[in-house]
Scaffold this motif. Structure first.
Motif, PDB file in Angstrom:
ATOM      1  N   THR A 176      29.314  52.251  57.303  1.00  0.00           N
ATOM      2  CA  THR A 176      28.490  51.834  58.436  1.00  0.00           C
ATOM      3  C   THR A 176      27.469  50.795  57.985  1.00  0.00           C
ATOM      4  O   THR A 176      26.734  51.017  57.024  1.00  0.00           O
ATOM      5  N   LEU A 177      27.435  49.658  58.700  1.00  0.00           N
ATOM      6  CA  LEU A 177      26.515  48.568  58.379  1.00  0.00           C
ATOM      7  C   LEU A 177      25.988  47.958  59.674  1.00  0.00           C
ATOM      8  O   LEU A 177      26.677  47.962  60.696  1.00  0.00           O
ATOM      9  N   ALA A 178      24.789  47.427  59.620  1.00  0.00           N
ATOM     10  CA  ALA A 178      24.237  46.722  60.774  1.00  0.00           C
ATOM     11  C   ALA A 178      24.969  45.394  60.961  1.00  0.00           C
ATOM     12  O   ALA A 178      25.629  44.892  60.043  1.00  0.00           O
ATOM     13  N   ALA A 179      24.858  44.835  62.161  1.00  0.00           N
ATOM     14  CA  ALA A 179      25.491  43.544  62.421  1.00  0.00           C
ATOM     15  C   ALA A 179      24.945  42.491  61.460  1.00  0.00           C
ATOM     16  O   ALA A 179      23.756  42.480  61.133  1.00  0.00           O
ATOM     17  N   GLY A 180      25.826  41.620  60.983  1.00  0.00           N
ATOM     18  CA  GLY A 180      25.398  40.579  60.053  1.00  0.00           C
ATOM     19  C   GLY A 180      26.549  40.080  59.204  1.00  0.00           C
ATOM     20  O   GLY A 180      27.704  40.478  59.381  1.00  0.00           O
ATOM     21  N   ARG A 181      26.212  39.199  58.281  1.00  0.00           N
ATOM     22  CA  ARG A 181      27.199  38.604  57.372  1.00  0.00           C
ATOM     23  C   ARG A 181      27.138  39.327  56.032  1.00  0.00           C
ATOM     24  O   ARG A 181      26.046  39.538  55.484  1.00  0.00           O
ATOM     25  N   TYR A 182      28.314  39.694  55.493  1.00  0.00           N
ATOM     26  CA  TYR A 182      28.361  40.464  54.251  1.00  0.00           C
ATOM     27  C   TYR A 182      29.388  39.890  53.275  1.00  0.00           C
ATOM     28  O   TYR A 182      30.359  39.246  53.684  1.00  0.00           O
ATOM     29  N   THR A 183      29.142  40.168  51.999  1.00  0.00           N
ATOM     30  CA  THR A 183      30.115  39.897  50.949  1.00  0.00           C
ATOM     31  C   THR A 183      30.633  41.237  50.451  1.00  0.00           C
ATOM     32  O   THR A 183      29.844  42.116  50.086  1.00  0.00           O
ATOM     33  N   VAL A 184      31.955  41.401  50.467  1.00  0.00           N
ATOM     34  CA  VAL A 184      32.577  42.625  49.957  1.00  0.00           C
ATOM     35  C   VAL A 184      32.949  42.360  48.502  1.00  0.00           C
ATOM     36  O   VAL A 184      33.785  41.507  48.203  1.00  0.00           O
ATOM     37  N   LEU A 185      32.308  43.091  47.593  1.00  0.00           N
ATOM     38  CA  LEU A 185      32.489  42.883  46.156  1.00  0.00           C
ATOM     39  C   LEU A 185      33.251  44.064  45.560  1.00  0.00           C
ATOM     40  O   LEU A 185      32.692  45.150  45.395  1.00  0.00           O
ATOM     41  N   PRO A 186      34.545  43.887  45.226  1.00  0.00           N
ATOM     42  CA  PRO A 186      35.301  44.967  44.577  1.00  0.00           C
ATOM     43  C   PRO A 186      34.903  45.055  43.100  1.00  0.00           C
ATOM     44  O   PRO A 186      34.863  44.037  42.401  1.00  0.00           O
ATOM     45  N   LEU A 187      34.596  46.252  42.627  1.00  0.00           N
ATOM     46  CA  LEU A 187      34.241  46.424  41.219  1.00  0.00           C
ATOM     47  C   LEU A 187      35.509  46.612  40.393  1.00  0.00           C
ATOM     48  O   LEU A 187      36.408  47.370  40.773  1.00  0.00           O
ATOM     49  N   ASN A 188      35.574  45.907  39.260  1.00  0.00           N
ATOM     50  CA  ASN A 188      36.710  46.034  38.354  1.00  0.00           C
ATOM     51  C   ASN A 188      36.419  47.114  37.318  1.00  0.00           C
ATOM     52  O   ASN A 188      35.254  47.361  36.977  1.00  0.00           O
ATOM     53  N   PRO A 189      37.439  47.781  36.799  1.00  0.00           N
ATOM     54  CA  PRO A 189      37.213  48.805  35.777  1.00  0.00           C
ATOM     55  C   PRO A 189      36.456  48.208  34.591  1.00  0.00           C
ATOM     56  O   PRO A 189      36.809  47.127  34.110  1.00  0.00           O
ATOM     57  N   PRO A 190      35.396  48.857  34.122  1.00  0.00           N
ATOM     58  CA  PRO A 190      34.608  48.298  33.012  1.00  0.00           C
ATOM     59  C   PRO A 190      35.431  48.129  31.744  1.00  0.00           C
ATOM     60  O   PRO A 190      36.210  49.008  31.370  1.00  0.00           O
ATOM     61  N   GLY A 191      35.261  46.967  31.120  1.00  0.00           N
ATOM     62  CA  GLY A 191      35.931  46.705  29.850  1.00  0.00           C
ATOM     63  C   GLY A 191      37.403  46.373  29.972  1.00  0.00           C
ATOM     64  O   GLY A 191      38.100  46.298  28.953  1.00  0.00           O
ATOM     65  N   GLN A 192      37.896  46.184  31.202  1.00  0.00           N
ATOM     66  CA  GLN A 192      39.311  45.879  31.391  1.00  0.00           C
ATOM     67  C   GLN A 192      39.467  44.584  32.189  1.00  0.00           C
ATOM     68  O   GLN A 192      38.672  44.299  33.087  1.00  0.00           O
ATOM     69  N   GLN A 193      40.490  43.824  31.851  1.00  0.00           N
ATOM     70  CA  GLN A 193      40.755  42.591  32.582  1.00  0.00           C
ATOM     71  C   GLN A 193      41.446  42.879  33.908  1.00  0.00           C
ATOM     72  O   GLN A 193      41.231  42.184  34.899  1.00  0.00           O
ATOM     73  N   PHE A 194      42.277  43.921  33.910  1.00  0.00           N
ATOM     74  CA  PHE A 194      43.002  44.323  35.117  1.00  0.00           C
ATOM     75  C   PHE A 194      42.849  45.831  35.324  1.00  0.00           C
ATOM     76  O   PHE A 194      42.604  46.565  34.352  1.00  0.00           O
ATOM     77  N   PRO A 195      43.028  46.274  36.564  1.00  0.00           N
ATOM     78  CA  PRO A 195      43.215  45.486  37.789  1.00  0.00           C
ATOM     79  C   PRO A 195      41.917  44.795  38.206  1.00  0.00           C
ATOM     80  O   PRO A 195      40.835  45.245  37.857  1.00  0.00           O
ATOM     81  N   ARG A 196      42.060  43.721  38.973  1.00  0.00           N
ATOM     82  CA  ARG A 196      40.898  42.970  39.420  1.00  0.00           C
ATOM     83  C   ARG A 196      41.149  42.430  40.827  1.00  0.00           C
ATOM     84  O   ARG A 196      42.291  42.264  41.245  1.00  0.00           O
ATOM     85  N   ALA A 197      40.047  42.178  41.535  1.00  0.00           N
ATOM     86  CA  ALA A 197      40.148  41.670  42.909  1.00  0.00           C
ATOM     87  C   ALA A 197      39.016  40.694  43.164  1.00  0.00           C
ATOM     88  O   ALA A 197      37.976  40.726  42.496  1.00  0.00           O
ATOM     89  N   SER A 198      39.216  39.816  44.118  1.00  0.00           N
ATOM     90  CA  SER A 198      38.224  38.795  44.455  1.00  0.00           C
ATOM     91  C   SER A 198      37.312  39.275  45.580  1.00  0.00           C
ATOM     92  O   SER A 198      37.651  40.182  46.348  1.00  0.00           O
ATOM     93  N   THR A 199      36.139  38.652  45.682  1.00  0.00           N
ATOM     94  CA  THR A 199      35.209  38.974  46.762  1.00  0.00           C
ATOM     95  C   THR A 199      35.737  38.428  48.090  1.00  0.00           C
ATOM     96  O   THR A 199      36.531  37.485  48.125  1.00  0.00           O
TER      97      THR A 199
END
Length: 224
Positions: A176-199
């Motif tokens: 749940t979020l108020a109306a507005g503009r947001y960036t969705v930031l997926p966190l990558n597993p620490p210390g690993q190159q994969f799996p990874r995703a873009s904002t």
């Protein structure tokens, strides 16, 4: 619920009338009681003033506010933003000229705001490598992405974190979020190159949910 409040209002101030003059400093204020901010009913005593001052004093947005007063055992309703004149006709007849007397007892309600936010599905793929890829008759079979349990961070337009959520094992999430503009930031597993995703950028509008599906790259490369 309203019936119980009606008895209380009648005992406090019959017919919604003013018992005595309110000090000038109390005009346009709630002198007793409060209106719950997100649903429920509240018994209030208004210090007198205009309809709009009543709404402001209640602390509830006009679009969500509703007020009742009893007169002769009948509920008279005031809905600030209604476009149907008949709805407020009884209330306006009881309090003409946009003026409510001091020490008027009313029932107030601030209807719950419609929820808004972001929901979606998080997946990871490819899930099959060149060797593990099942084959049939020499042809490669489809290897669909799989649901992925990940943590997503939601940043507002100023880059401030507003929420974070960990998806379920089915990869689904809802925040749940108020109306507005947001960036969705997926966190990558620490210390690993994969799996990874873009904002991903997303806009939330009032009263609705925006769907944002997130796809993680597993790092596995299939045969071409």
């Amino acid at each position: 619920m309203l019936a119980a409040f009606a008895v209380m209002v009648s005992l406090a101030l019959p017919h919604g009338a003013a018992a005595q003059s309110s000090p000038p400093s109390q005009a346009g204020t709630i002198v007793s009681g409060s209106v719950p901010p997100d649903g429920g009913f509240g018994l209030i005593v208004y210090g007198g003033g205009t309809y709009s001052q009543l709404v402001t004093a209640s602390g509830c947005p006009a679009a969500r506010a509703v007020f009742w007063v009893t007169q002769g055992g009948t509920f008279l309703v005031y809905v600030p933003t209604t476009a149907v004149g008949a709805v407020n006709a009884g209330f306006q007849a009881a309090f003409p000229n946009d003026s409510i007397p001091a020490n008027t007892a009313l029932i107030g309600r601030c209807t719950p705001a419609a929820e808004s936010g972001i929901d979606g599905l998080v997946t990871v793929g490819p899930s099959c490598g060149p060797v593990a890829m099942p084959q049939q008759g020499g042809a490669l079979l489809p290897c669909p992405d799989k649901p992925y349990q990940a943590t997503l961070v939601f940043l507002d337009s100023q880059g401030r974190e507003q929420a974070r959520v960990t998806t379920g094992t089915d990869g689904r999430y809802r925040v749940t979020l108020a109306a507005g503009r947001y960036t969705v930031l997926p966190l990558n597993p620490p210390g690993q190159q994969f799996p990874r995703a873009s904002t991903t950028e997303a806009t939330v509008t009032s009263g609705s949910f925006t769907t944002v599906n997130v796809s993680y790259d597993s790092g596995i490369r299939t045969a071409q």
